[in-house]
Design an enzyme around this catalytic site. Structure first.
Site, PDB file in Angstrom:
ATOM      1  N   GLU A 138       4.323  -5.769   7.519  1.00  0.00           N
ATOM      2  CA  GLU A 138       3.385  -4.193   8.022  1.00  0.00           C
ATOM      3  C   GLU A 138       3.909  -3.932   9.116  1.00  0.00           C
ATOM      4  O   GLU A 138       3.881  -3.377  10.145  1.00  0.00           O
ATOM      5  CB  GLU A 138       2.247  -4.591   7.829  1.00  0.00           C
ATOM      6  CG  GLU A 138       1.614  -4.374   5.903  1.00  0.00           C
ATOM      7  CD  GLU A 138       1.607  -5.262   5.390  1.00  0.00           C
ATOM      8  OE1 GLU A 138       2.614  -6.734   5.786  1.00  0.00           O
ATOM      9  OE2 GLU A 138       0.889  -5.733   4.273  1.00  0.00           O
TER      10      GLU A 138
ATOM     11  N   ALA B 167       0.988  -1.075   0.245  1.00  0.00           N
ATOM     12  CA  ALA B 167       0.481  -0.127   0.010  1.00  0.00           C
ATOM     13  C   ALA B 167       0.350   1.330  -0.381  1.00  0.00           C
ATOM     14  O   ALA B 167       1.791   1.343   0.651  1.00  0.00           O
ATOM     15  CB  ALA B 167      -0.787   0.054   1.067  1.00  0.00           C
TER      16      ALA B 167
ATOM     17  N   GLY C   8       0.849  -5.447   0.512  1.00  0.00           N
ATOM     18  CA  GLY C   8      -0.710  -5.754  -0.236  1.00  0.00           C
ATOM     19  C   GLY C   8      -0.494  -5.734  -1.080  1.00  0.00           C
ATOM     20  O   GLY C   8      -1.333  -6.610  -1.982  1.00  0.00           O
TER      21      GLY C   8
ATOM     22  N   GLU D 276      -0.059  -9.520  -1.117  1.00  0.00           N
ATOM     23  CA  GLU D 276      -1.724 -10.393  -0.540  1.00  0.00           C
ATOM     24  C   GLU D 276      -2.284  -9.606  -1.689  1.00  0.00           C
ATOM     25  O   GLU D 276      -3.208 -10.862  -2.499  1.00  0.00           O
ATOM     26  CB  GLU D 276      -2.225  -8.932   0.537  1.00  0.00           C
ATOM     27  CG  GLU D 276      -1.653  -9.144   1.873  1.00  0.00           C
ATOM     28  CD  GLU D 276      -2.136  -7.754   2.963  1.00  0.00           C
ATOM     29  OE1 GLU D 276      -2.078  -7.108   2.430  1.00  0.00           O
ATOM     30  OE2 GLU D 276      -2.602  -8.650   3.983  1.00  0.00           O
TER      31      GLU D 276
HETATM   32  N1  CO8 Z   1       4.829   3.319  -0.241  1.00  0.00           N
HETATM   33  C1  CO8 Z   1       5.173   4.762  -0.799  1.00  0.00           C
HETATM   34  N2  CO8 Z   1       5.690   4.179  -1.436  1.00  0.00           N
HETATM   35  C2  CO8 Z   1       7.165   3.813  -1.508  1.00  0.00           C
HETATM   36  C3  CO8 Z   1       6.681   2.350  -1.051  1.00  0.00           C
HETATM   37  C4  CO8 Z   1       5.092   1.869  -0.153  1.00  0.00           C
HETATM   38  N3  CO8 Z   1       4.762   1.000   0.067  1.00  0.00           N
HETATM   39  N4  CO8 Z   1       7.159   1.156  -1.363  1.00  0.00           N
HETATM   40  C5  CO8 Z   1       8.784   2.267  -2.273  1.00  0.00           C
HETATM   41  N5  CO8 Z   1       8.064   3.279  -1.973  1.00  0.00           N
HETATM   42  C6  CO8 Z   1       9.146   4.439  -2.961  1.00  0.00           C
HETATM   43  C7  CO8 Z   1       9.516   5.112  -1.714  1.00  0.00           C
HETATM   44  O1  CO8 Z   1       9.382   6.170  -0.700  1.00  0.00           O
HETATM   45  C8  CO8 Z   1      10.757   5.543  -2.983  1.00  0.00           C
HETATM   46  O2  CO8 Z   1      10.337   6.671  -3.905  1.00  0.00           O
HETATM   47  P1  CO8 Z   1      11.687   8.661  -3.704  1.00  0.00           P
HETATM   48  O3  CO8 Z   1      12.644   7.436  -4.367  1.00  0.00           O
HETATM   49  O4  CO8 Z   1      10.876   8.865  -3.757  1.00  0.00           O
HETATM   50  O5  CO8 Z   1      12.083   8.551  -2.207  1.00  0.00           O
HETATM   51  C9  CO8 Z   1      10.754   3.977  -3.985  1.00  0.00           C
HETATM   52  O6  CO8 Z   1       9.830   3.332  -3.817  1.00  0.00           O
HETATM   53  C10 CO8 Z   1      11.673   3.263  -4.249  1.00  0.00           C
HETATM   54  O7  CO8 Z   1      11.978   2.990  -3.030  1.00  0.00           O
HETATM   55  P2  CO8 Z   1      13.371   2.554  -1.960  1.00  0.00           P
HETATM   56  O8  CO8 Z   1      13.994   4.219  -2.614  1.00  0.00           O
HETATM   57  O9  CO8 Z   1      13.081   2.420  -1.051  1.00  0.00           O
HETATM   58  O10 CO8 Z   1      14.158   1.493  -2.844  1.00  0.00           O
HETATM   59  P3  CO8 Z   1      14.970   0.224  -2.516  1.00  0.00           P
HETATM   60  O11 CO8 Z   1      15.234  -0.631  -3.687  1.00  0.00           O
HETATM   61  O12 CO8 Z   1      16.023   0.340  -1.362  1.00  0.00           O
HETATM   62  O13 CO8 Z   1      13.709  -0.310  -1.289  1.00  0.00           O
HETATM   63  C11 CO8 Z   1      12.155  -1.991  -0.291  1.00  0.00           C
HETATM   64  C12 CO8 Z   1      13.000  -1.581  -1.558  1.00  0.00           C
HETATM   65  C13 CO8 Z   1      12.490  -2.481   0.293  1.00  0.00           C
HETATM   66  C14 CO8 Z   1      10.835  -2.689  -1.506  1.00  0.00           C
HETATM   67  C15 CO8 Z   1      11.924  -0.208   0.289  1.00  0.00           C
HETATM   68  O14 CO8 Z   1      10.499   0.165  -0.619  1.00  0.00           O
HETATM   69  C16 CO8 Z   1      10.075  -0.520   1.398  1.00  0.00           C
HETATM   70  O15 CO8 Z   1      10.821  -1.492   2.343  1.00  0.00           O
HETATM   71  N6  CO8 Z   1       9.181  -0.823   0.544  1.00  0.00           N
HETATM   72  C17 CO8 Z   1       7.925  -0.435   2.106  1.00  0.00           C
HETATM   73  C18 CO8 Z   1       7.485  -2.493   1.693  1.00  0.00           C
HETATM   74  C19 CO8 Z   1       6.178  -1.865   2.671  1.00  0.00           C
HETATM   75  O16 CO8 Z   1       6.469  -1.626   3.584  1.00  0.00           O
HETATM   76  N7  CO8 Z   1       5.184  -2.051   1.930  1.00  0.00           N
HETATM   77  C20 CO8 Z   1       3.950  -2.747   3.066  1.00  0.00           C
HETATM   78  C21 CO8 Z   1       3.425  -0.884   2.870  1.00  0.00           C
HETATM   79  S1  CO8 Z   1       1.872  -1.227   3.988  1.00  0.00           S
HETATM   80  C22 CO8 Z   1       0.667  -2.734   3.186  1.00  0.00           C
HETATM   81  O17 CO8 Z   1       1.048  -2.775   2.775  1.00  0.00           O
HETATM   82  C23 CO8 Z   1      -0.354  -2.448   4.218  1.00  0.00           C
HETATM   83  C24 CO8 Z   1      -1.819  -3.078   3.386  1.00  0.00           C
HETATM   84  C25 CO8 Z   1      -2.662  -3.515   4.086  1.00  0.00           C
HETATM   85  C26 CO8 Z   1      -3.126  -2.138   4.522  1.00  0.00           C
HETATM   86  C27 CO8 Z   1      -4.504  -1.892   5.380  1.00  0.00           C
HETATM   87  C28 CO8 Z   1      -4.919  -0.934   6.333  1.00  0.00           C
HETATM   88  C29 CO8 Z   1      -6.143  -0.756   7.152  1.00  0.00           C
END
Ligand code: CO8
Length: 258
Positions: free
Chosen positions: A132, A65, A109, A112
Protein backbone atom coordinates in the site's frame (compact mmCIF):
# COMPACT_ATOMS: atom_id res chain seq x y z
CA UNK A 1 -24.81 -7.50 -5.89
CA UNK A 2 -23.49 -9.78 -8.62
CA UNK A 3 -24.25 -13.34 -7.55
CA UNK A 4 -21.05 -14.68 -9.05
CA UNK A 5 -18.36 -12.57 -7.35
CA UNK A 6 -18.03 -15.42 -4.90
CA UNK A 7 -18.76 -19.07 -5.63
CA UNK A 8 -20.05 -21.16 -2.75
CA UNK A 9 -20.13 -24.94 -2.43
CA UNK A 10 -20.35 -27.65 0.23
CA UNK A 11 -17.87 -30.56 0.26
CA UNK A 12 -19.05 -32.85 3.04
CA UNK A 13 -18.62 -30.90 6.28
CA UNK A 14 -16.46 -28.26 4.57
CA UNK A 15 -17.83 -25.00 3.15
CA UNK A 16 -15.78 -23.66 0.23
CA UNK A 17 -15.89 -20.01 -0.84
CA UNK A 18 -14.08 -19.01 -4.05
CA UNK A 19 -13.40 -15.33 -4.73
CA UNK A 20 -14.37 -14.84 -8.34
CA UNK A 21 -13.32 -11.57 -9.97
CA UNK A 22 -10.44 -13.01 -12.02
CA UNK A 23 -10.44 -10.08 -14.47
CA UNK A 24 -9.19 -7.81 -11.66
CA UNK A 25 -7.16 -10.46 -9.82
CA UNK A 26 -9.97 -10.68 -7.23
CA UNK A 27 -9.65 -7.03 -6.25
CA UNK A 28 -11.84 -6.63 -3.18
CA UNK A 29 -14.80 -4.30 -3.59
CA UNK A 30 -17.96 -3.83 -1.57
CA UNK A 31 -20.01 -6.32 -3.60
CA UNK A 32 -17.36 -9.01 -3.16
CA UNK A 33 -16.86 -8.30 0.56
CA UNK A 34 -20.64 -8.32 1.16
CA UNK A 35 -21.00 -11.64 -0.69
CA UNK A 36 -18.01 -13.11 1.15
CA UNK A 37 -19.45 -11.98 4.49
CA UNK A 38 -22.88 -13.47 3.68
CA UNK A 39 -21.31 -16.78 2.66
CA UNK A 40 -19.13 -16.91 5.79
CA UNK A 41 -22.05 -16.22 8.13
CA UNK A 42 -24.26 -18.77 6.36
CA UNK A 43 -21.62 -21.50 6.75
CA UNK A 44 -21.00 -20.48 10.36
CA UNK A 45 -24.71 -20.91 11.10
CA UNK A 46 -24.94 -24.27 9.29
CA UNK A 47 -24.72 -27.22 11.71
CA UNK A 48 -23.53 -29.42 8.87
CA UNK A 49 -20.35 -27.38 8.35
CA UNK A 50 -17.29 -27.83 10.57
CA UNK A 51 -14.67 -25.80 8.68
CA UNK A 52 -14.58 -23.18 5.93
CA UNK A 53 -12.07 -22.70 3.10
CA UNK A 54 -11.59 -19.37 1.32
CA UNK A 55 -9.69 -19.50 -1.96
CA UNK A 56 -9.11 -17.44 -5.08
CA UNK A 57 -7.83 -18.37 -8.51
CA UNK A 58 -4.50 -19.58 -9.91
CA UNK A 59 -3.16 -16.03 -10.51
CA UNK A 60 -4.43 -14.38 -7.36
CA UNK A 61 -6.01 -15.08 -4.02
CA UNK A 62 -6.76 -11.35 -4.03
CA UNK A 63 -4.59 -8.44 -5.24
CA UNK A 64 -5.94 -6.09 -2.56
CA UNK A 65 -8.68 -3.54 -2.20
CA UNK A 66 -10.16 -2.45 -5.53
CA UNK A 67 -8.11 0.66 -6.24
CA UNK A 68 -10.61 1.88 -8.83
CA UNK A 69 -13.26 1.98 -6.11
CA UNK A 70 -11.00 3.80 -3.63
CA UNK A 71 -9.62 6.51 -5.89
CA UNK A 72 -12.80 8.63 -5.92
CA UNK A 73 -13.60 8.37 -2.23
CA UNK A 74 -12.98 11.24 0.16
CA UNK A 75 -12.19 11.10 3.87
CA UNK A 76 -15.83 12.02 4.56
CA UNK A 77 -17.01 9.18 2.29
CA UNK A 78 -14.95 6.45 3.95
CA UNK A 79 -15.78 7.76 7.44
CA UNK A 80 -19.52 7.90 6.72
CA UNK A 81 -19.59 4.52 4.96
CA UNK A 82 -17.43 2.86 7.64
CA UNK A 83 -15.21 1.69 4.78
CA UNK A 84 -13.37 -1.52 5.73
CA UNK A 85 -15.02 -1.71 9.16
CA UNK A 86 -18.50 -2.22 7.72
CA UNK A 87 -18.00 -5.42 5.78
CA UNK A 88 -14.33 -6.41 5.73
CA UNK A 89 -14.08 -7.97 9.14
CA UNK A 90 -16.95 -10.47 9.01
CA UNK A 91 -14.36 -13.25 8.80
CA UNK A 92 -13.36 -12.36 12.38
CA UNK A 93 -16.90 -13.09 13.60
CA UNK A 94 -16.78 -16.67 12.35
CA UNK A 95 -16.45 -19.16 15.21
CA UNK A 96 -15.52 -22.17 13.07
CA UNK A 97 -12.00 -22.71 11.70
CA UNK A 98 -11.36 -20.77 8.47
CA UNK A 99 -8.58 -21.86 6.10
CA UNK A 100 -7.16 -19.71 3.31
CA UNK A 101 -5.91 -21.61 0.23
CA UNK A 102 -3.60 -19.12 -1.48
CA UNK A 103 -2.15 -19.29 -4.99
CA UNK A 104 -0.67 -16.27 -6.76
CA UNK A 105 -0.94 -12.77 -5.35
CA UNK A 106 -2.21 -12.11 -1.82
CA UNK A 107 -1.51 -8.40 -1.61
CA UNK A 108 -2.75 -5.54 0.52
CA UNK A 109 -6.30 -6.30 1.61
CA UNK A 110 -5.89 -9.77 0.08
CA UNK A 111 -2.93 -10.48 2.36
CA UNK A 112 -4.88 -9.00 5.27
CA UNK A 113 -7.85 -11.24 4.51
CA UNK A 114 -5.56 -14.29 4.53
CA UNK A 115 -4.04 -13.08 7.82
CA UNK A 116 -7.53 -12.92 9.34
CA UNK A 117 -8.02 -16.63 8.55
CA UNK A 118 -6.91 -19.29 11.03
CA UNK A 119 -4.69 -21.36 8.75
CA UNK A 120 -2.99 -20.36 5.49
CA UNK A 121 -2.06 -23.08 3.01
CA UNK A 122 0.16 -21.55 0.33
CA UNK A 123 0.83 -22.84 -3.15
CA UNK A 124 4.42 -22.43 -4.37
CA UNK A 125 3.21 -19.60 -6.66
CA UNK A 126 1.88 -17.58 -3.70
CA UNK A 127 3.22 -14.03 -3.25
CA UNK A 128 2.39 -12.17 -0.05
CA UNK A 129 2.84 -8.47 0.55
CA UNK A 130 1.39 -5.21 1.75
CA UNK A 131 2.42 -2.78 -1.01
CA UNK A 132 0.00 0.00 0.00
CA UNK A 133 2.91 2.38 0.59
CA UNK A 134 3.33 2.50 -3.20
CA UNK A 135 -0.11 4.17 -3.31
CA UNK A 136 0.76 6.45 -0.38
CA UNK A 137 -1.74 4.39 1.63
CA UNK A 138 -1.17 2.00 4.51
CA UNK A 139 -2.15 -1.62 5.19
CA UNK A 140 -5.38 -0.47 6.77
CA UNK A 141 -7.43 -3.65 7.03
CA UNK A 142 -5.51 -5.04 9.99
CA UNK A 143 -2.13 -5.36 8.24
CA UNK A 144 -0.07 -3.13 10.49
CA UNK A 145 -1.41 -5.05 13.51
CA UNK A 146 -1.72 -8.69 12.43
CA UNK A 147 1.49 -8.85 10.38
CA UNK A 148 3.79 -7.94 13.33
CA UNK A 149 1.95 -10.44 15.51
CA UNK A 150 2.35 -13.11 12.82
CA UNK A 151 6.00 -12.56 11.82
CA UNK A 152 7.45 -10.07 14.33
CA UNK A 153 8.11 -6.33 14.12
CA UNK A 154 11.38 -6.44 12.17
CA UNK A 155 10.01 -8.44 9.25
CA UNK A 156 6.63 -6.66 9.30
CA UNK A 157 8.25 -3.21 9.19
CA UNK A 158 10.39 -4.30 6.25
CA UNK A 159 7.34 -5.49 4.30
CA UNK A 160 5.10 -2.52 5.20
CA UNK A 161 7.72 0.15 4.51
CA UNK A 162 9.42 -1.34 1.44
CA UNK A 163 6.46 -3.02 -0.32
CA UNK A 164 8.63 -6.11 -0.81
CA UNK A 165 6.75 -9.30 -1.67
CA UNK A 166 7.44 -12.66 -0.02
CA UNK A 167 7.46 -15.87 -1.97
CA UNK A 168 5.90 -18.98 -0.47
CA UNK A 169 9.14 -20.36 0.98
CA UNK A 170 9.99 -17.05 2.68
CA UNK A 171 6.43 -16.81 3.99
CA UNK A 172 6.84 -20.33 5.38
CA UNK A 173 10.19 -19.48 7.02
CA UNK A 174 8.70 -16.32 8.52
CA UNK A 175 5.80 -18.28 10.02
CA UNK A 176 3.23 -16.41 7.95
CA UNK A 177 1.77 -19.58 6.46
CA UNK A 178 0.99 -22.99 7.91
CA UNK A 179 2.01 -25.17 4.95
CA UNK A 180 3.41 -24.85 1.41
CA UNK A 181 2.23 -27.26 -1.28
CA UNK A 182 2.53 -27.62 -5.06
CA UNK A 183 0.01 -25.50 -6.96
CA UNK A 184 -1.63 -28.59 -8.47
CA UNK A 185 -2.21 -29.98 -4.96
CA UNK A 186 -3.44 -26.75 -3.31
CA UNK A 187 -7.16 -27.52 -3.18
CA UNK A 188 -6.77 -31.26 -2.52
CA UNK A 189 -4.37 -30.63 0.38
CA UNK A 190 -6.42 -27.78 1.83
CA UNK A 191 -9.68 -29.71 1.55
CA UNK A 192 -8.10 -32.79 3.14
CA UNK A 193 -6.89 -30.64 6.03
CA UNK A 194 -10.28 -28.91 6.35
CA UNK A 195 -12.10 -32.27 6.27
CA UNK A 196 -9.81 -33.67 8.96
CA UNK A 197 -10.47 -30.62 11.14
CA UNK A 198 -14.22 -30.68 10.45
CA UNK A 199 -14.36 -34.31 11.60
CA UNK A 200 -13.43 -33.31 15.15
CA UNK A 201 -16.00 -32.09 17.67
CA UNK A 202 -17.20 -28.65 16.59
CA UNK A 203 -17.55 -27.22 20.14
CA UNK A 204 -13.95 -28.32 20.82
CA UNK A 205 -12.77 -26.63 17.61
CA UNK A 206 -14.57 -23.42 18.56
CA UNK A 207 -13.03 -23.47 22.05
CA UNK A 208 -9.53 -24.11 20.65
CA UNK A 209 -9.84 -21.33 18.05
CA UNK A 210 -11.08 -18.85 20.63
CA UNK A 211 -8.29 -19.81 23.05
CA UNK A 212 -5.47 -19.58 20.48
CA UNK A 213 -6.77 -16.17 19.38
CA UNK A 214 -6.63 -15.04 23.01
CA UNK A 215 -2.86 -15.56 22.86
CA UNK A 216 -2.69 -12.54 20.54
CA UNK A 217 -5.25 -10.44 22.32
CA UNK A 218 -4.53 -10.66 26.06
CA UNK A 219 -1.61 -10.77 28.49
CA UNK A 220 -0.32 -14.31 29.13
CA UNK A 221 -1.85 -14.74 32.60
CA UNK A 222 -5.27 -13.68 31.33
CA UNK A 223 -4.98 -15.98 28.33
CA UNK A 224 -4.05 -18.93 30.54
CA UNK A 225 -7.05 -18.21 32.81
CA UNK A 226 -9.30 -18.11 29.72
CA UNK A 227 -7.83 -21.38 28.50
CA UNK A 228 -8.41 -23.01 31.92
CA UNK A 229 -12.10 -22.00 31.85
CA UNK A 230 -12.44 -23.37 28.33
CA UNK A 231 -10.81 -26.62 29.46
CA UNK A 232 -13.18 -26.97 32.45
CA UNK A 233 -16.11 -26.28 30.13
CA UNK A 234 -15.10 -29.26 27.96
CA UNK A 235 -16.24 -31.45 30.86
CA UNK A 236 -19.79 -30.22 30.18
CA UNK A 237 -19.55 -31.44 26.59
CA UNK A 238 -21.02 -34.79 25.48
CA UNK A 239 -18.32 -35.06 22.82
CA UNK A 240 -15.45 -34.82 25.31
CA UNK A 241 -16.85 -37.72 27.36
CA UNK A 242 -17.46 -39.68 24.15
CA UNK A 243 -13.92 -38.93 22.93
CA UNK A 244 -12.33 -40.13 26.19
CA UNK A 245 -14.60 -43.22 26.41
CA UNK A 246 -13.86 -44.11 22.78
CA UNK A 247 -10.12 -43.90 23.44
CA UNK A 248 -10.40 -46.21 26.45
CA UNK A 249 -12.65 -48.63 24.54
CA UNK A 250 -10.24 -48.60 21.56
CA UNK A 251 -12.89 -47.53 19.04
CA UNK A 252 -13.35 -44.42 16.87
CA UNK A 253 -15.36 -41.68 18.59
CA UNK A 254 -18.80 -40.72 17.35
CA UNK A 255 -19.16 -36.99 17.84
CA UNK A 256 -22.61 -35.37 17.91
CA UNK A 257 -21.01 -31.92 17.97
CA UNK A 258 -22.55 -31.12 21.33
N1 CO8 B 1 -7.54 -2.96 -7.65
C1 CO8 B 1 -8.13 -2.84 -8.87
N2 CO8 B 1 -7.71 -3.50 -9.96
C2 CO8 B 1 -6.65 -4.33 -9.83
C3 CO8 B 1 -5.98 -4.48 -8.61
C4 CO8 B 1 -6.48 -3.79 -7.48
N3 CO8 B 1 -5.93 -3.91 -6.25
N4 CO8 B 1 -4.96 -5.35 -8.80
C5 CO8 B 1 -5.00 -5.72 -10.08
N5 CO8 B 1 -6.01 -5.09 -10.73
C6 CO8 B 1 -6.40 -5.21 -12.14
C7 CO8 B 1 -5.47 -4.44 -13.05
O1 CO8 B 1 -5.84 -3.08 -13.08
C8 CO8 B 1 -5.68 -5.16 -14.36
O2 CO8 B 1 -6.91 -4.72 -14.91
P1 CO8 B 1 -6.98 -4.42 -16.51
O3 CO8 B 1 -6.65 -5.73 -17.17
O4 CO8 B 1 -8.40 -3.99 -16.71
O5 CO8 B 1 -5.95 -3.36 -16.80
C9 CO8 B 1 -5.87 -6.61 -13.95
O6 CO8 B 1 -6.24 -6.56 -12.55
C10 CO8 B 1 -4.59 -7.43 -14.06
O7 CO8 B 1 -3.56 -6.75 -13.34
P2 CO8 B 1 -2.14 -6.37 -14.01
O8 CO8 B 1 -2.30 -6.17 -15.48
O9 CO8 B 1 -1.56 -5.27 -13.22
O10 CO8 B 1 -1.37 -7.75 -13.78
P3 CO8 B 1 0.20 -7.96 -13.53
O11 CO8 B 1 0.42 -9.44 -13.54
O12 CO8 B 1 1.00 -7.12 -14.48
O13 CO8 B 1 0.48 -7.39 -12.06
C11 CO8 B 1 0.02 -7.14 -9.69
C12 CO8 B 1 -0.12 -8.04 -10.95
C13 CO8 B 1 1.51 -7.05 -9.30
C14 CO8 B 1 -0.76 -7.83 -8.60
C15 CO8 B 1 -0.53 -5.73 -10.01
O14 CO8 B 1 -1.83 -5.87 -10.57
C16 CO8 B 1 -0.66 -4.86 -8.79
O15 CO8 B 1 0.33 -4.33 -8.33
N6 CO8 B 1 -1.89 -4.71 -8.25
C17 CO8 B 1 -2.16 -3.80 -7.14
C18 CO8 B 1 -1.64 -4.40 -5.84
C19 CO8 B 1 -1.89 -3.43 -4.72
O16 CO8 B 1 -1.42 -2.32 -4.70
N7 CO8 B 1 -2.67 -3.91 -3.71
C20 CO8 B 1 -3.03 -3.08 -2.58
C21 CO8 B 1 -4.30 -2.32 -2.85
S1 CO8 B 1 -4.70 -1.19 -1.53
C22 CO8 B 1 -5.33 -2.16 -0.30
O17 CO8 B 1 -5.47 -3.34 -0.43
C23 CO8 B 1 -5.68 -1.43 0.97
C24 CO8 B 1 -6.44 -2.27 1.99
C25 CO8 B 1 -6.82 -1.42 3.17
C26 CO8 B 1 -7.32 -0.08 2.73
C27 CO8 B 1 -7.75 0.77 3.86
C28 CO8 B 1 -8.35 2.12 3.34
C29 CO8 B 1 -8.95 3.02 4.41
Amino acid sequence: MSASVVLVERRGRVGVITLNRPESLNALDDALMDALGDALLAFDADDGVGAIVITGGPRAFAAGADISGMVGRSYADVERERFITRNWETVLQVRKPVLAAVAGFALGGGCELALACDIIVAARSARFGVPEVKLAMLPGAGGTQRLPRAIGKAKAMDLCLSARLLDADEADRYGLVSRVVDDARLMDETLALAERIAGFSLPALVAIKESVNRAHETPLAEGVRFERRQMYARFASEDAHEGMRAFLERRPPSFGHR
